[in-house]
Design a protein around this motif. Structure first.
Motif, PDB file in Angstrom:
ATOM      1  N   ALA A  27       0.833  -1.209   0.000  1.00 14.35           N
ATOM      2  CA  ALA A  27       0.000   0.000   0.000  1.00 14.35           C
ATOM      3  C   ALA A  27       0.863   1.252   0.000  1.00 14.35           C
ATOM      4  O   ALA A  27       0.570   2.225  -0.721  1.00 14.35           O
ATOM      5  N   ASP A  28       1.918   1.251   0.787  1.00 17.85           N
ATOM      6  CA  ASP A  28       2.814   2.406   0.825  1.00 17.85           C
ATOM      7  C   ASP A  28       3.554   2.567  -0.498  1.00 17.85           C
ATOM      8  O   ASP A  28       3.752   3.690  -0.984  1.00 17.85           O
TER       9      ASP A  28
ATOM     10  N   LEU B  48       2.509   1.714  -3.475  1.00 16.24           N
ATOM     11  CA  LEU B  48       1.593   2.236  -4.490  1.00 16.24           C
ATOM     12  C   LEU B  48       1.407   3.740  -4.325  1.00 16.24           C
ATOM     13  O   LEU B  48       1.291   4.476  -5.328  1.00 16.24           O
TER      14      LEU B  48
ATOM     15  N   GLN C  50       1.032 -12.170  -3.404  1.00 19.42           N
ATOM     16  CA  GLN C  50       0.225 -11.290  -4.250  1.00 19.42           C
ATOM     17  C   GLN C  50       0.452 -11.701  -5.707  1.00 19.42           C
ATOM     18  O   GLN C  50       1.380 -11.229  -6.355  1.00 19.42           O
TER      19      GLN C  50
ATOM     20  N   GLN D 180      -0.073  -4.794 -10.497  1.00 19.39           N
ATOM     21  CA  GLN D 180      -0.404  -3.619  -9.690  1.00 19.39           C
ATOM     22  C   GLN D 180       0.691  -2.554  -9.799  1.00 19.39           C
ATOM     23  O   GLN D 180       0.383  -1.355  -9.910  1.00 19.39           O
TER      24      GLN D 180
END
Length: 414
Positions: free
Chosen positions: A294-295, A297, A328, A334
């Motif tokens: 998350a960081d 991205l 993942q 992603q």
């Protein structure tokens, strides 16, 4: 006397499959401008000129175009280059008769005379000043492979063979020089106490042999221009024994220091100064993480957008290091989606599980190592352990190192 000390050009190198020719062309153009502006008496290239023993044609063209251009703009310049452990000694020497007409000396191997004495004459190169007077002698010491310094009349001790080469060459140089003439050594070796860059420096330790002692270069040597280690540094704090480092970062582990050449000045036999000349970085290497996905991205979204007027060849190379709690399967998708329209070039995604340091797709928390991160000796040791359930013994590892050197020597033949 004034010298430029360079090393470890690694022409033809690629970064995780990406060609570096543009970066090398920028460095060589910058170096030509420095030579034209400062007019040193000699340029020393301390090995690993190419990245492989069979470099691509474009890499060879870069080298020879540079030599011709340097001679055309400064006819009095002397160039001395030696083979490193990445180079083929015979390939480096192949065009030597032609290059001598351009005041360029290419030394790839050491040879022995029929009486068992070192052929020191081919390793001693006169360094004249611009006015034609002889200012120094260069002692050219290419990477010394076991087959060149051991054998019937030399014995089987690799380090002792290296010592014999240094002793013989220094003795010949001292006998040859006149008062006021400096001795300058150029060598491609791993000296004891040197700081190694991860991921991009092939080990020079052979079998049980250790890194070489600085005592090989006695006080009669005014300056030692070293190659192999990519980080600029003094050896054991000695100002006269130095690595200048590589001209561009050859891996992401080399981001954190400024690349340079060294501007060396002598007055007679006395070393006066050694000053770095910082090399502009044509293409930055950028590393994000390790951090949770998350960081990562968020950080990718904050990268600058593509400027349609900017030179795409100057876009940074990007390595993304992601820390995961669970696999993942769409990780690459992603990351690549987040990078659409961004002014970077993705070359590597390294995924590891938080708390274990293991990469995505590994079983039982065992760390997965990419093949290009292992030396042949490390790979052999792992294969031995998998086959026999025990660590490889020192004698077998030494025998493997000797066989590896023999294979590399055979592969060097152009």
């Amino acid at each position: 006397m004034r010298l430029f000390h360079t090393s470890d050009w690694h022409l033809g190198q690629n970064l995780h499959g990406q060609d570096r020719d543009f970066e090398h062309s920028c460095f060589l153009a910058w170096l030509l401008r420095q030579l034209a502006a400062e007019q040193p008496d000699a340029l020393l290239i301390a090995g690993d000129i190419f990245d492989t023993v069979n470099p691509p044609v474009t890499a060879q063209e870069r080298l020879y175009d540079f030599i011709v251009s340097a001679h055309e703009q400064q006819p009095t310049l002397t160039i001395v280059m030696i083979a490193g452990n990445h180079d083929s000694g015979s390939r480096i020497e192949l065009p030597a008769p032609l290059m001598r007409r351009l005041r360029t000396h290419a030394i790839g191997r050491v040879l022995w005379l029929d009486d068992g004495q070192l052929d020191a004459e081919r390793l001693l190169i006169a360094l004249p000043r611009a006015d034609g007077t002889l200012g120094a002698w260069c002692l050219a010491l290419p990477f010394l492979r076991p087959a060149e310094v051991t054998g019937t009349h030399l014995g089987d001790d690799y380090l002792r063979g290296i010592g014999q080469v240094h002793e013989g060459l220094i003795a010949a140089a001292n006998a040859r020089r006149e008062p006021g003439q400096a001795l300058i050594a150029i060598s491609h070796a791993h000296m004891a106490g040197g700081s190694v860059s991860e991921d991009s420096e092939r080990s020079l330790i052979i079998g049980n042999a250790q890194a070489l002692p600085a005592s090989l270069f006695g006080p009669s040597i005014s300056y030692v221009a070293l190659g192999h280690l990519h980080k600029p540094q003094k050896v054991n704090g000695e100002a006269r024994i130095r690595y200048c480092g590589s001209p561009i970062p050859l891996s992401f582990s080399e981001i954190g220091y400024q690349h340079q050449i060294l501007d060396v000045r002598l007055r007679g036999e006395t070393l006066v100064s050694v000053e770095p000349r910082l090399i502009p970085r044509a293409v930055n290497l950028q590393r994000l993480g390790p951090a949770p996905l998350a960081d990562i991205l968020v950080q990718l979204a904050d990268l600058p957008d593509i400027d349609l007027l900017a030179d795409t060849q100057r876009q940074p190379w990007l390595e993304v290091r992601v820390r995961l709690d669970e696999p993942q399967p769409d990780l690459r998708q992603q990351v690549e989606t987040a990078l659409q329209g961004k002014a970077v070039r993705l070359v590597r995604i390294a995924a590891e599980y938080a708390g274990t340091g293991s990469r995505e797709g590994e079983a039982d928390g065992a760390r997965l190592i990419e093949l290009d991160q292992l030396t042949p000796q490390e790979l052999f040791s792992r294969a031995w352990h998998d086959s026999y359930g025990s660590a490889v013994d020192e004698q077998t590892l030494s025998d493997f190192a000797q066989l590896l050197q023999d294979v590399q020597m055979q592969s060097e033949q152009p």
